[in-house]
Design a protein around this motif. Structure first.
Motif, PDB file in Angstrom:
ATOM      1  N   LYS A 183      14.170  -5.882   0.152  1.00 23.73           N
ATOM      2  CA  LYS A 183      14.578  -7.205   0.638  1.00 23.73           C
ATOM      3  C   LYS A 183      13.597  -7.740   1.664  1.00 23.73           C
ATOM      4  N   SER A 184      13.177  -6.853   2.586  1.00 24.69           N
ATOM      5  CA  SER A 184      12.233  -7.303   3.606  1.00 24.69           C
ATOM      6  C   SER A 184      10.862  -7.533   3.028  1.00 24.69           C
ATOM      7  N   LEU A 185      10.479  -6.704   2.039  1.00 29.37           N
ATOM      8  CA  LEU A 185       9.172  -6.862   1.409  1.00 29.37           C
ATOM      9  C   LEU A 185       9.075  -8.192   0.693  1.00 29.37           C
ATOM     10  N   GLY A 186      10.222  -8.631   0.130  1.00 26.00           N
ATOM     11  CA  GLY A 186      10.228  -9.883  -0.613  1.00 26.00           C
ATOM     12  C   GLY A 186       9.887 -11.075   0.249  1.00 26.00           C
ATOM     13  N   LYS A 187      10.034 -10.959   1.543  1.00 29.76           N
ATOM     14  CA  LYS A 187       9.740 -12.070   2.429  1.00 29.76           C
ATOM     15  C   LYS A 187       8.268 -12.167   2.764  1.00 29.76           C
ATOM     16  N   LYS A 188       7.513 -11.122   2.388  1.00 36.76           N
ATOM     17  CA  LYS A 188       6.082 -11.166   2.685  1.00 36.76           C
ATOM     18  C   LYS A 188       5.407 -12.222   1.840  1.00 36.76           C
ATOM     19  N   ALA A 189       4.437 -12.877   2.424  1.00 38.25           N
ATOM     20  CA  ALA A 189       3.744 -13.951   1.703  1.00 38.25           C
ATOM     21  C   ALA A 189       2.932 -13.396   0.565  1.00 38.25           C
ATOM     22  N   SER A 190       2.953 -14.105  -0.542  1.00 37.13           N
ATOM     23  CA  SER A 190       2.101 -13.747  -1.675  1.00 37.13           C
ATOM     24  C   SER A 190       0.660 -14.051  -1.331  1.00 37.13           C
ATOM     25  N   ASN A 196       0.808  -1.221   0.000  1.00 35.55           N
ATOM     26  CA  ASN A 196       0.000   0.000   0.000  1.00 35.55           C
ATOM     27  C   ASN A 196       0.840   1.269   0.000  1.00 35.55           C
ATOM     28  N   GLY A 197       2.155   1.149   0.002  1.00 34.48           N
ATOM     29  CA  GLY A 197       3.018   2.314  -0.135  1.00 34.48           C
ATOM     30  C   GLY A 197       3.594   2.433  -1.528  1.00 34.48           C
ATOM     31  N   GLY A 198       3.196   1.521  -2.411  1.00 31.08           N
ATOM     32  CA  GLY A 198       3.690   1.561  -3.781  1.00 31.08           C
ATOM     33  C   GLY A 198       4.990   0.820  -3.978  1.00 31.08           C
ATOM     34  N   ASN A 199       5.537   0.190  -2.907  1.00 35.57           N
ATOM     35  CA  ASN A 199       6.793  -0.545  -3.026  1.00 35.57           C
ATOM     36  C   ASN A 199       6.581  -1.865  -3.753  1.00 35.57           C
ATOM     37  N   LYS A 200       7.563  -2.225  -4.555  1.00 35.84           N
ATOM     38  CA  LYS A 200       7.478  -3.454  -5.333  1.00 35.84           C
ATOM     39  C   LYS A 200       8.013  -4.632  -4.531  1.00 35.84           C
ATOM     40  N   GLY A 201       7.306  -5.727  -4.588  1.00 35.72           N
ATOM     41  CA  GLY A 201       7.739  -6.936  -3.897  1.00 35.72           C
ATOM     42  C   GLY A 201       8.403  -7.910  -4.845  1.00 35.72           C
ATOM     43  N   ARG A 202       8.721  -9.080  -4.343  1.00 35.48           N
ATOM     44  CA  ARG A 202       9.319 -10.108  -5.187  1.00 35.48           C
ATOM     45  C   ARG A 202       8.321 -10.573  -6.229  1.00 35.48           C
ATOM     46  N   ARG A 203       8.815 -10.783  -7.403  1.00 36.51           N
ATOM     47  CA  ARG A 203       7.958 -11.304  -8.462  1.00 36.51           C
ATOM     48  C   ARG A 203       7.843 -12.821  -8.329  1.00 36.51           C
ATOM     49  N   PHE A 204       6.713 -13.335  -8.790  1.00 35.54           N
ATOM     50  CA  PHE A 204       6.514 -14.778  -8.703  1.00 35.54           C
ATOM     51  C   PHE A 204       5.730 -15.272  -9.910  1.00 35.54           C
ATOM     52  N   TYR A 205       5.932 -16.529 -10.216  1.00 36.38           N
ATOM     53  CA  TYR A 205       5.216 -17.175 -11.315  1.00 36.38           C
ATOM     54  C   TYR A 205       4.037 -17.960 -10.753  1.00 36.38           C
ATOM     55  N   ALA A 206       2.912 -17.891 -11.447  1.00 32.69           N
ATOM     56  CA  ALA A 206       1.734 -18.672 -11.083  1.00 32.69           C
ATOM     57  C   ALA A 206       1.001 -19.055 -12.365  1.00 32.69           C
ATOM     58  N   CYS A 207       0.051 -19.952 -12.242  1.00 33.76           N
ATOM     59  CA  CYS A 207      -0.682 -20.467 -13.410  1.00 33.76           C
ATOM     60  C   CYS A 207      -1.373 -19.340 -14.168  1.00 33.76           C
ATOM     61  N   GLN A 249       6.150 -20.191  -7.907  1.00 32.39           N
ATOM     62  CA  GLN A 249       7.617 -20.126  -7.888  1.00 32.39           C
ATOM     63  C   GLN A 249       8.055 -18.670  -7.906  1.00 32.39           C
ATOM     64  N   TRP A 250       8.933 -18.306  -6.984  1.00 30.11           N
ATOM     65  CA  TRP A 250       9.510 -16.962  -7.012  1.00 30.11           C
ATOM     66  C   TRP A 250      10.335 -16.806  -8.286  1.00 30.11           C
ATOM     67  N   GLU A 251      10.393 -15.600  -8.821  1.00 27.35           N
ATOM     68  CA  GLU A 251      11.129 -15.367 -10.064  1.00 27.35           C
ATOM     69  C   GLU A 251      12.612 -15.703  -9.898  1.00 27.35           C
ATOM     70  N   ASP A 252      13.186 -15.368  -8.741  1.00 23.67           N
ATOM     71  CA  ASP A 252      14.616 -15.576  -8.528  1.00 23.67           C
ATOM     72  C   ASP A 252      14.927 -16.877  -7.780  1.00 23.67           C
ATOM     73  N   GLU A 253      13.932 -17.758  -7.698  1.00 28.90           N
ATOM     74  CA  GLU A 253      14.110 -18.993  -6.945  1.00 28.90           C
ATOM     75  C   GLU A 253      14.839 -20.052  -7.773  1.00 28.90           C
ATOM     76  N   LYS A 254      15.759 -20.758  -7.127  1.00 26.14           N
ATOM     77  CA  LYS A 254      16.434 -21.874  -7.770  1.00 26.14           C
ATOM     78  C   LYS A 254      15.675 -23.158  -7.446  1.00 26.14           C
ATOM     79  N   VAL A 255      15.229 -23.838  -8.480  1.00 26.20           N
ATOM     80  CA  VAL A 255      14.391 -25.022  -8.307  1.00 26.20           C
ATOM     81  C   VAL A 255      15.251 -26.276  -8.344  1.00 26.20           C
TER      82      VAL A 255
END
Length: 491
Positions: free
Chosen positions: A458-465, A40-51, A64-70
């Protein structure tokens, strides 16, 4: 109504269209889509892939997170899942089975309602405990009636045109001289073209429901996901589309698309644009400004989103109704009538709407409109979107819904019992709370985007999608966040 994209905006989720040369991971529905969460502050979080096709993780659990190693084990598990969800027959096998089935005597023609497949005699015993029914020649020509419609509102809901709407669409296309109809998610239009045997008109159905492969040849059906422009049949299916889009001997092509109403507008528009680009390349006309003629069938309240993606389209007043939808029916009045409309780049005055159903031609707008859509001399247009007669508000300088009234506190028209100065779900900025613009036009957006690259990101990226939300967890709506922010500022 299933307005999933509006809900996603409330939670600050954006779809990132695929970049050329970048490969997305796959799920059983083809390449996934890339999403980005915005707080709600306009900050960008981690990108993720979904169906791409399913908005509910119960239907497709890919994440899957965009930067995640599978890991290799996870990749193997995904491949096994995709193999398990493949259709039991290939499309070529379906075509061969249909030829055998059509030649059987009536007493041996059986359809398994549980498995939704046509049965050959050797398979009858294996399905003896299932619900089976005899199949007539007429039913074979109308598979949309024989098959049980899919009803998941968040992924592949199938609402089938009534005969009224299907015949109107086909009569319109015939009148406009089109010889080829690309049916994207419109199985009932496809079968009507074949039923009426309108030579030399041809049709090709692109649909995610592979069950239709049992009834059509490989030149008449392609297994296709319109949310990511994915052909499950690979290059062979793409070659079928290319051949169909080639306008030999003056065969004009038109595309008619009826996506699930819970689908995201942005990826749909991207897929339709890619089809149009293929059509342009095959024409070799040199005019890159001409797009493939298209009729996109969608609820009227998505008009701003559709025009944002495809500004050449115009919304027409014709109300599309469906056999198996409890609300989208023709003949109802007021807010109970069908909200589904036609969005098209065909010249509006060329699409003649039936006078016997209450449509009339507006000489000022040069298009057909519903009888209650009165032309406003101040706005210089027929303003109604929902079939009711709208009224002009001098303070707002535009026509508004008849149930709205002007609010001096908000400086705009709204429902009489609206939350004053808070706006509604479709107004205001998610980032800063202003009612003067949307988040996409927020002047603070670029600055906050840069800040998001700092320690906060970095901290925002840890928030749950929101795709991973805990059961029972509650989320505040954009309206609630803006109201809270204004209350704090007022102290």
């Amino acid at each position: 109504m299933e307005i999933s994209e509006a809900n996603m905006d409330s939670f600050g989720i954006e779809v990132i269209l695929p970049e050329e040369g970048k490969t997305a991971p796959r799920c059983p529905h083809g390449p996934t889509l890339l999403f980005e969460k915005v707080d709600n502050g306009g900050n960008k979080g981690r990108r993720f892939y979904a169906c791409s096709a399913c908005r509910d993780r119960k239907d497709c659990g890919f994440f899957q997170w965009e930067d995640e190693k599978v890991s290799k084990a996870r990749m193997l598990a995904r491949e096994a899942e995709m193999l398990s969800k493949r259709p039991r027959f290939t499309q070529q096998e379906c075509c061969s089975r249909f030829v055998q089935f059509a030649s059987l005597p009536f007493i041996e023609k059986k359809f398994c309602e549980d498995c939704q497949i046509l049965l050959l005699p050797a398979e009858h015993s294996a399905h003896s405990a299932h619900r089976t029914t005899a199949v007539t020649a007429a039913q074979l020509r109308r598979p949309s009636i024989l098959l049980c419609p899919l009803d998941n509102k968040k992924s592949n809901a199938q609402y089938l045109f009534t005969d009224r709407s299907a015949h109107f669409l086909l009569d319109t296309l015939v009148g406009l001289g089109y010889k080829k109809v690309l049916c994207v998610g419109t199985p009932r239009l496809q079968e009507l073209i074949k039923l009426r045997n309108l030579e030399p008109m041809k049709s090709l159905l692109l649909d995610i429901d592979f069950r239709y492969a049992q009834f059509y040849s490989q030149d008449e059906f392609c297994h296709y996901n319109m949310f990511n422009h994915h052909f499950f049949g690979g290059e062979a299916s793409r070659a079928v589309l290319d051949a169909f889009l080639t306008e030999a001997d003056g065969e004009q092509v038109v595309m008619v698309a009826d996506p699930p109403f819970g689908g995201l507008v942005k990826p749909l528009a991207n897929s339709f644009s890619l089809i149009s680009q293929t059509w342009k390349k095959l024409r070799n006309s040199g005019d890159s400004n001409i797009d493939i003629p298209i009729i996109w069938i969608f609820p009227y309240f998505f008009e701003p989103r559709i025009l944002e993606c495809l500004p050449a389209l115009t919304m027409l007043d014709y109300q599309v109704d469906y056999d198996n939808h409890p609300l989208y029916k023709h003949g109802k009045t007021g807010r109970r009538q069908s909200p589904v409309r036609l969005f098209t780049n065909i010249l509006p005055k060329q699409v003649v709407l039936p006078r016997e159903e209450g449509y009339r031609f507006c000489s000022m707008c040069q298009r057909y409109v519903c009888s209650l859509n009165k032309h406003c001399t101040k706005c210089n247009l027929c303003p109604s979107k929902d079939g009711r007669e709208w009224k002009h508000c001098s303070a707002c300088g535009k026509c508004v819904k008849p149930s709205w009234s002007h609010c001096t506190s908000c400086g705009r028209c709204a429902l009489p019992d609206h939350p004053c100065r808070q706006g509604d779900g479709g107004n205001g900025c998610f980032s800063c709370g202003s009612l003067e613009h949307q988040r996409k036009a927020c002047p603070l957006r670029d600055m906050r985007r840069k800040n998001s690259l700092g320690p906060k990101a970095k901290s925002l990226g840890k928030k749950a999608s929101p795709y991973l939300a805990k059961p029972g967890a509650k989320k505040k709506s954009g309206v609630a966040n803006r109201a809270k922010k204004r209350a704090a500022n007022a102290l």
